[in-house]
Design a protein around this motif. Structure first.
Motif, mmCIF file in Angstrom:
data_model
loop_
_atom_site.group_PDB
_atom_site.id
_atom_site.type_symbol
_atom_site.label_atom_id
_atom_site.label_comp_id
_atom_site.label_asym_id
_atom_site.label_seq_id
_atom_site.Cartn_x
_atom_site.Cartn_y
_atom_site.Cartn_z
ATOM 1 N N ILE A 102 -23.128 -40.098 28.633
ATOM 2 C CA ILE A 102 -23.421 -39.511 28.064
ATOM 3 C C ILE A 102 -23.977 -39.327 26.701
ATOM 4 O O ILE A 102 -22.660 -39.956 25.967
ATOM 5 N N GLY A 103 -24.620 -38.473 26.070
ATOM 6 C CA GLY A 103 -24.786 -38.832 24.270
ATOM 7 C C GLY A 103 -24.555 -36.586 24.043
ATOM 8 O O GLY A 103 -25.264 -36.310 24.997
ATOM 9 N N TRP A 104 -24.349 -37.151 22.925
ATOM 10 C CA TRP A 104 -24.691 -36.289 22.214
ATOM 11 C C TRP A 104 -25.110 -35.722 20.789
ATOM 12 O O TRP A 104 -24.810 -36.944 19.970
ATOM 13 N N TYR A 105 -26.125 -34.929 20.532
ATOM 14 C CA TYR A 105 -27.332 -35.686 20.018
ATOM 15 C C TYR A 105 -27.468 -33.912 18.878
ATOM 16 O O TYR A 105 -26.395 -32.562 19.382
ATOM 17 N N ARG A 106 -27.729 -34.330 17.918
ATOM 18 C CA ARG A 106 -27.852 -33.100 16.603
ATOM 19 C C ARG A 106 -29.013 -33.016 15.713
ATOM 20 O O ARG A 106 -30.091 -34.011 16.021
ATOM 21 N N GLN A 107 -29.684 -32.165 15.866
ATOM 22 C CA GLN A 107 -31.061 -31.712 14.736
ATOM 23 C C GLN A 107 -31.024 -30.493 13.848
ATOM 24 O O GLN A 107 -30.702 -29.317 14.629
ATOM 25 N N ALA A 108 -31.142 -31.505 12.555
ATOM 26 C CA ALA A 108 -31.043 -30.231 11.783
ATOM 27 C C ALA A 108 -32.000 -29.796 11.374
ATOM 28 O O ALA A 108 -33.902 -30.637 11.790
ATOM 29 N N PRO A 109 -32.668 -28.537 10.537
ATOM 30 C CA PRO A 109 -33.919 -28.242 10.516
ATOM 31 C C PRO A 109 -34.354 -29.160 9.100
ATOM 32 O O PRO A 109 -34.421 -29.541 8.517
ATOM 33 N N GLY A 110 -35.964 -29.261 10.216
ATOM 34 C CA GLY A 110 -36.585 -30.103 9.844
ATOM 35 C C GLY A 110 -36.432 -31.590 9.574
ATOM 36 O O GLY A 110 -37.130 -32.278 9.472
ATOM 37 N N LYS A 111 -35.749 -31.888 10.461
ATOM 38 C CA LYS A 111 -35.153 -33.306 11.143
ATOM 39 C C LYS A 111 -35.271 -33.734 12.387
ATOM 40 O O LYS A 111 -35.563 -33.078 12.927
ATOM 41 N N GLN A 112 -35.630 -34.955 12.676
ATOM 42 C CA GLN A 112 -35.524 -35.386 14.432
ATOM 43 C C GLN A 112 -34.161 -35.401 14.831
ATOM 44 O O GLN A 112 -33.096 -35.603 14.343
ATOM 45 N N ARG A 113 -34.895 -35.447 16.566
ATOM 46 C CA ARG A 113 -32.767 -35.054 17.269
ATOM 47 C C ARG A 113 -32.453 -36.546 16.461
ATOM 48 O O ARG A 113 -33.098 -37.581 17.218
ATOM 49 N N GLN A 114 -30.950 -36.664 16.555
ATOM 50 C CA GLN A 114 -30.344 -37.908 16.091
ATOM 51 C C GLN A 114 -29.317 -38.038 17.116
ATOM 52 O O GLN A 114 -28.567 -36.841 17.336
ATOM 53 N N LEU A 115 -29.054 -39.187 17.162
ATOM 54 C CA LEU A 115 -27.660 -39.421 18.256
ATOM 55 C C LEU A 115 -26.151 -39.366 17.670
ATOM 56 O O LEU A 115 -26.357 -40.235 16.675
ATOM 57 N N VAL A 116 -25.416 -38.904 18.136
ATOM 58 C CA VAL A 116 -24.681 -38.658 16.856
ATOM 59 C C VAL A 116 -23.267 -39.230 17.670
ATOM 60 O O VAL A 116 -22.634 -40.198 17.322
ATOM 61 N N ALA A 117 -22.751 -39.228 19.038
ATOM 62 C CA ALA A 117 -21.780 -40.097 19.662
ATOM 63 C C ALA A 117 -21.959 -40.094 21.211
ATOM 64 O O ALA A 117 -22.987 -39.122 21.491
#
Length: 114
Positions: free
Chosen positions: A34-49
């Motif tokens: 399982i991955g946690w991802y985040r997407q900041a405004p104006g940026k691509q979704r990225q894997l965090v953990a």
């Protein structure tokens, strides 16, 4: 198909903590990394953990030492404990199968004020 529902986001000040939850709709959850991802405004979704089916965790450098990923297979749920939050952690956070993502859920918004 597995659905994921994220929760636990909110507005916090820098230095505070949040715990995100990710509830999966099927018990096959226990078989997946399982991955946690985040997407900041104006940026691509990225894997965090990420966390393997056996519990091995990995983190991107920017969150190492501050975030902890965990899972409870009996509850079909993954967690992301976020401590010492920074304004740059502000994003919509999602969870999904790490390899071979299913449809993305709504995510949960984390806003960190300075």
């Amino acid at each position: 198909q597995v659905q994921f529902v994220e929760s636990g986001g909110g507005l916090v000040q820098a230095g505070e903590s949040l715990r995100l939850s990710c509830a999966a709709s099927r018990s096959t959850f226990r078989m997946y990394d399982i991955g946690w991802y985040r997407q900041a405004p104006g940026k691509q979704r990225q894997l965090v953990a990420s966390i393997s089916s056996s519990g091995t965790a990995n983190y991107v450098d920017s969150v190492k030492g501050r975030f902890t990923i965990s899972r409870d297979n009996a509850k079909n749920t993954a967690y992301l404990q976020m401590n010492s939050l920074k304004p740059e952690d502000t994003a919509v956070y999602y969870c999904n199968r790490h390899f071979g993502a299913y449809a993305w859920g709504q995510g949960t918004l984390v806003t960190v004020s300075s």
